[in-house]
Design an enzyme around this catalytic site. Structure first.
Site, PDB file in Angstrom:
ATOM      1  N   GLY A  64       0.770  -6.183  -8.362  1.00 60.69           N
ATOM      2  CA  GLY A  64      -0.472  -6.789  -7.875  1.00 60.69           C
ATOM      3  C   GLY A  64      -0.843  -8.124  -8.510  1.00 60.69           C
TER       4      GLY A  64
ATOM      5  N   SER B 143       5.327  -4.825  -1.822  1.00 60.16           N
ATOM      6  CA  SER B 143       5.430  -3.369  -1.987  1.00 60.16           C
ATOM      7  C   SER B 143       6.078  -2.756  -0.738  1.00 60.16           C
ATOM      8  CB  SER B 143       4.039  -2.804  -2.304  1.00 60.16           C
ATOM      9  OG  SER B 143       4.011  -1.405  -2.291  1.00 60.16           O
TER      10      SER B 143
ATOM     11  N   TYR C 294      -5.515  -8.569   1.401  1.00 59.53           N
ATOM     12  CA  TYR C 294      -4.404  -9.083   2.203  1.00 59.53           C
ATOM     13  C   TYR C 294      -4.827 -10.214   3.121  1.00 59.53           C
ATOM     14  CZ  TYR C 294      -1.545  -5.591   0.076  1.00 59.53           C
ATOM     15  OH  TYR C 294      -0.865  -4.858  -0.858  1.00 59.53           O
TER      16      TYR C 294
ATOM     17  N   PHE D 246      -0.285   0.906 -14.751  1.00 63.32           N
ATOM     18  CA  PHE D 246      -0.986   1.313 -13.533  1.00 63.32           C
ATOM     19  C   PHE D 246      -0.244   2.296 -12.633  1.00 63.32           C
ATOM     20  CE2 PHE D 246      -4.108  -1.806 -14.493  1.00 63.32           C
ATOM     21  CZ  PHE D 246      -3.496  -3.034 -14.693  1.00 63.32           C
TER      22      PHE D 246
ATOM     23  N   GLY E 130       0.825  -1.203   0.000  1.00 62.50           N
ATOM     24  CA  GLY E 130       0.000   0.000   0.000  1.00 62.50           C
ATOM     25  C   GLY E 130       0.856   1.249   0.000  1.00 62.50           C
ATOM     26  N   SER E 131       2.133   1.076  -0.370  1.00 57.84           N
ATOM     27  CA  SER E 131       3.029   2.232  -0.479  1.00 57.84           C
ATOM     28  C   SER E 131       3.126   3.034   0.810  1.00 57.84           C
ATOM     29  CB  SER E 131       2.580   3.138  -1.640  1.00 57.84           C
ATOM     30  OG  SER E 131       2.437   2.380  -2.816  1.00 57.84           O
TER      31      SER E 131
END
Lengths: 538, 385
Positions: free
Chosen positions: B319, B190, B126, B237, B114-115
């Site tokens: 993703g 990520s 998740y 994306f 989720g950065s």
């Protein structure tokens, strides 16, 4: 439930032996894309391509003016993010030209928008009158998902206490009262070794008392739920002050009622449990500030009769009238005294066909549930006459718990978790006597759930998923609570110092919880017009 | 530039299944709404939009879950996923923290992506992934609900990861029978991958053994603009602009992307030479614009003499592991099993990464969900910290 093998239209890479069932002919029964459903989004398989196209259009539109979007997002009211098609369309109407293929019904304000979408799907799918009813995966999961837990570090005594509570409850269920009794003694002793400030220790005492009462005094309940109406009001008021659950309930319901009353000049709110009328000043003030001016507001407050000759309902009404006068809202109040909600008859409410009516039930509907599912049970009767009065909206707030299961042990364990979580959240409260009295409020509820049976057990909480089925079956459809209600509820929480509260959105309903466990759920409903119901059931 | 936009959209639609495209595009769209140009984040809307599931004591696909309060002070929650045992399919309220019975049980501490700003441990995507990991690895998974940016910048997420690691390491019920130790693996996608790396470093420095790191598309970066960033910007994306936003939101104010949190082997980083760092599995997606940084990370580990397996999934986008509808997904899950967790001798013999026979076994085996076992559940209890 995670279904990895249901319909997923694969445009690209192979997926081994996963079945791909996308066929050229549309199946007679609409199916949702199973993989997206597993991720929390509902899209009809047949609409996947359309949704993708709309996403593309949205992206192109956003590409043209990216900076505007976060600003627009702050101002827009958005609904039901799980329903992807609906969600993307609402964004399109906010940010771009509406898609040419869609009917003009898609424009206009969100409340009507969602109504149009719902009825469009109703018309197209005669076998699926309610959009959400088809999605058994989601309902099943939400029904089974009530068993969350929050444990901190272990404490041996704490664990032993829990173990003993469970064993004792099991004994009570199986009728082994002598063992149950000796366990009660042991537990009383163990309590002295356990930290009673937070967590299990805090509520264990209440559960031990409740079990004890059940064993020794039988299940009439007696003084457990007793306490005069006056006492109950005091406890309620302090519970209201000590933690955000009731404020959340009032706030969310008021928001929905306000929106439903938009454009109406004569409005009538029926409150199923007036108490001190804590919910209404805020609504009165909001109506006063309404662009275009306030409507004529009637409030009908239902409550228990006052034993001592006072007319407490009327007193509350007078105070609210005073407030309304001070903000120039034309206001009329009527009190309806009834010991039980099922004793109220629709004629007592004197609903005028020309006014917009809102029914407001804050933790009242569950009292109408009995343990047997009989025909014409009080809940059916009441829901039926409510529907007959064709309200603009019915706001329903209920405890998010499964405390009406037939098996005692199941009920006991569910309650153990629910109330220890709720009690834990009370820790954040710093003011007395609010905190102490709120604790007693909780204790009373525990007592009713655990030690009462039959008509004495009124705290028959059921989770939102069950209420959805029940209300849909009774001819109501959900009005979605949107991102503005969510945001405002979240902001309400920041007034409390404790970080553990959270608001969640689920299929248009909002819930408030502590440490990721939802404890109270709010939803809004509207009666499905009789002619529509008739069409969809043919 | 509508023309090039269209090309971009078409390219990316050709490499992923339609439902994956819809899912990730929807995230992209929603995330665009949440990031404000001034660096603030529309948290309320983010929470409203995030799809979540509660924990579930009722085993689903042989896995049950419950939430724990790891640290009361910071309100740090984690979700524990355990395999349901065959003899006692429904865990009793007192048995949630029942000691593991096998000789060796991997415990995977998972950090969601989720950065650093989006998602939570209870986000549906998740929750699904963690359940999968339990099945694949016969592991206990602990998914950490770390504090997010921009409200909580570096080093909050790392601190929370460290707190969770210490907590896991001190649970006697998670100790494998064989050596009475907790067999810890760190995993994340990520930003979660980035967190896993930094928590591993701290673990090693403090003498806690971590047996392996599993990094899926880990989030790293640097000041320099790499070739992959320039080539793939906006194509699949993700844009450089949003990557920059998230680093600005996470890193301490005024710091640039050569801060060691972002660029651990960069000019301000440090070598891990001579350190007993866990072996790493680093999965890189061929259409991820930050792959050059991920490759640099792999190189950094190799140069320091650390054991690392680099899995490059050429045709994968970010993703890809969220939906099990592509071959990259299955290949990676298979590799995770092999690297991190239990495998019988028979499976080891058959193992060839990506081999059809192993894939078929996985798909048809009990790891996939057949039926929902609906049965009454028991509620659970908050114990005192």
């Amino acid at each position: 439930m995670l279904r990895y093998d249901s319909t997923s239209s694969s445009a690209g890479s192979s997926s081994g032996s996963l079945s791909s069932s996308s066929s050229s002919s549309k199946p007679p029964q609409q199916e949702i894309d199973g993989l997206l459903a597993g991720a929390g989004y509902k899209v009809w398989s047949s609409e996947l391509r359309q949704v993708a196209q709309r996403l593309e259009r949205l992206e192109t539109a956003m590409g043209n003016s990216p900076a505007d979007f976060s600003q627009l997002a702050s101002d827009a009211i958005l609904y039901n993010p799980s329903d992807l098609a609906c969600w993307v369309d609402s964004l399109l109407t906010e940010f771009a030209e509406p898609p040419p293929t869609c009917s003009s019904d898609f424009i206009v304000d969100p409340v009507n928008n969602q109504t149009v979408v719902n009825s469009a799907w109703t018309a197209a799918e005669p076998h699926a009158p309610q959009v959400h009813q088809n999605i058994t995966y989601d309902e099943q999961q939400s029904l089974d998902n009530q068993s969350t837990v929050v444990t901190a570090t272990e404490e041996d005594s704490g664990i032993r206490l829990v173990h003993m509570l469970m064993t004792c409850a099991e004994c009570v269920q199986s009728g082994d009262l002598s063992l149950a009794t000796s366990l009660i003694d042991d537990m009383q002793g163990l309590l002295t070794h356990v930290n009673t400030v937070c967590g299990i220790g805090k509520v264990a005492g209440h559960f031990i008392d409740a079990l004890s009462r059940r064993i020794f005094q039988g299940m009439g309940g007696g003084s457990v739920n007793g306490g005069s109406a006056f006492e109950n009001e005091i406890l309620y008021h302090h519970f209201y002050e000590a933690c955000p659950y009731l404020k959340f309930a009032h706030f969310t319901a008021n928001q929905a009622i306000l929106e439903a009353f938009d454009g109406h000049d004569c409005v009538h709110v029926v409150d199923f449990n007036l108490m001190h009328g804590l919910q209404w000043p805020a609504l009165i003030q909001a109506l006063a500030l309404r662009p275009g001016g306030p409507p004529l507001l009637r409030l009908t407050g239902i409550g228990p009769p006052s034993p001592d000759g006072r007319d407490s309902l009327r007193e509350i009404g007078l105070r609210l009238a005073e407030l309304a006068r001070s903000v120039n809202v034309r206001f009329a109040f009527r009190g309806v005294a009834a010991s039980r909600l099922e004793d109220v008859k629709p004629w007592m409410l004197q609903v005028n066909p020309k006014e917009a009516v809102a029914f407001n039930s804050i933790m009242q509907l569950h009292r109408l549930l009995g343990s047997e599912q009989t025909r014409n049970s009080p809940i059916d009767t009441v829901l039926s006459w409510i529907r007959g009065l064709n309200p603009k909206i019915m706001t329903v707030v209920e405890q998010e718990a499964n405390h009406n299961q037939p098996g005692f042990l199941d009920r006991f364990t569910e309650a153990l978790y629910y109330y220890s979580t709720m009690s834990d959240s009370l820790e954040a409260c710093r003011v007395q006597p609010e905190k102490a009295l709120a604790e007693i409020y909780i204790q009373r509820e525990i007592g009713n759930v655990v030690s009462c049976e039959g008509s004495a057990r009124v705290e028959r909480h059921e989770p939102l998923a069950k209420w959805r089925r029940r209300l849909s079956g009774a001819g109501f459809r959900a009005l979605h609570l949107g991102s503005n209600a969510f945001k405002q509820a979240s902001m309400l929480l920041t007034l409390f110092s404790a970080e553990g509260y959270s608001v969640e959105e689920n299929e248009g309903c909002l819930s408030l919880g502590w440490h990721s466990r939802p404890l109270i759920g709010a939803s809004a409903w509207q009666a499905v017009p009789a002619w529509e119901n008739h069409m969809s059931s043919s | 530039m509508a023309g090039s936009n269209e090309i971009n959209l078409n390219e990316c639609k050709m490499v992923v299944p339609l439902n994956t495209w819809v899912l990730i595009s929807n995230f992209k769209l929603a995330y665009n709404l949440l990031r404000r140009p001034d660096g603030t984040f529309n948290r309320h809307l983010a929470e409203f939009l995030d799809r979540r599931v509660p924990a579930n004591l009722n085993p689903v696909g042989g896995v049950f879950s419950f939430d724990v309060l790891v640290d009361r002070g910071t309100g740090l929650l984690s979700r524990i996923y355990r395999p349901a045992s065959a003899e006692e399919p429904q865990p009793n309220i007192t048995e949630l923290e029942k000691p593991v019975t096998e000789e060796v049980v991997p415990v995977i501490i998972f950090f969601h992506g989720g950065s650093f700003a989006h998602s939570s441990a209870n986000s549906t995507i998740y929750d699904n992934l963690c359940r999968l990991l339990v099945g694949i690895c016969k592991a206990v998974v602990v998914s950490v609900n770390y504090r997010r940016a921009p409200e909580n910048r570096y080093p909050c997420a790392y601190d929370d990861g460290w707190t969770a690691l210490k907590w896991v390491n001190s649970r006697s019920w998670l100790q494998s029978r064989k050596d009475s130790k907790v067999h810890i693996y760190l995993a994340g996608d990520s930003s979660g991958g980035n967190i896993a790396h930094h928590v591993a470093v701290r673990a090693v420095e403090s003498g806690i053994d971590v047996l392996g790191n599993i990094l899926l598309n880990p989030m790293f970066g640097g000041q320099e603009r790499t070739e992959s960033e320039k080539r793939l910007d906006g194509k699949y994306f993700v844009t450089l602009r949003d990557r920059d936003w998230y680093w600005r939101a996470f890193l301490p104010e005024g710091e640039d992307r050569d801060h060691p949190a972002c660029n651990p082997f960069g000019p301000n980083g440090r070598s891990l030479e001579g350190i007993k760092f866990p072996k790493s599995l680093v999965v890189v997606a061929g259409f991820d614009l930050i792959q050059d940084w991920q490759l640099a990370y792999v190189e950094g580990l190799k140069k320091a003499g650390q054991e690392v397996k680099h899995l490059y999934m050429e045709q994968a986008t970010i993703g890809f592991y969220l939906l099990p509808n592509n071959s990259h997904f299955h290949i990676v899950m298979d590799e995770i099993n092999y690297q991190a967790c239990l495998y019988s001798e028979e499976e080891e013999f058959q193992h060839v990464a990506g081999s059809i026979s192993v894939l078929v076994k996985r798909i048809n085996g009990s790891d996939c969900v057949d039926e929902l076992q609906v049965s009454s559940y028991t509620g659970i209890l908050a114990l005192c910290a």
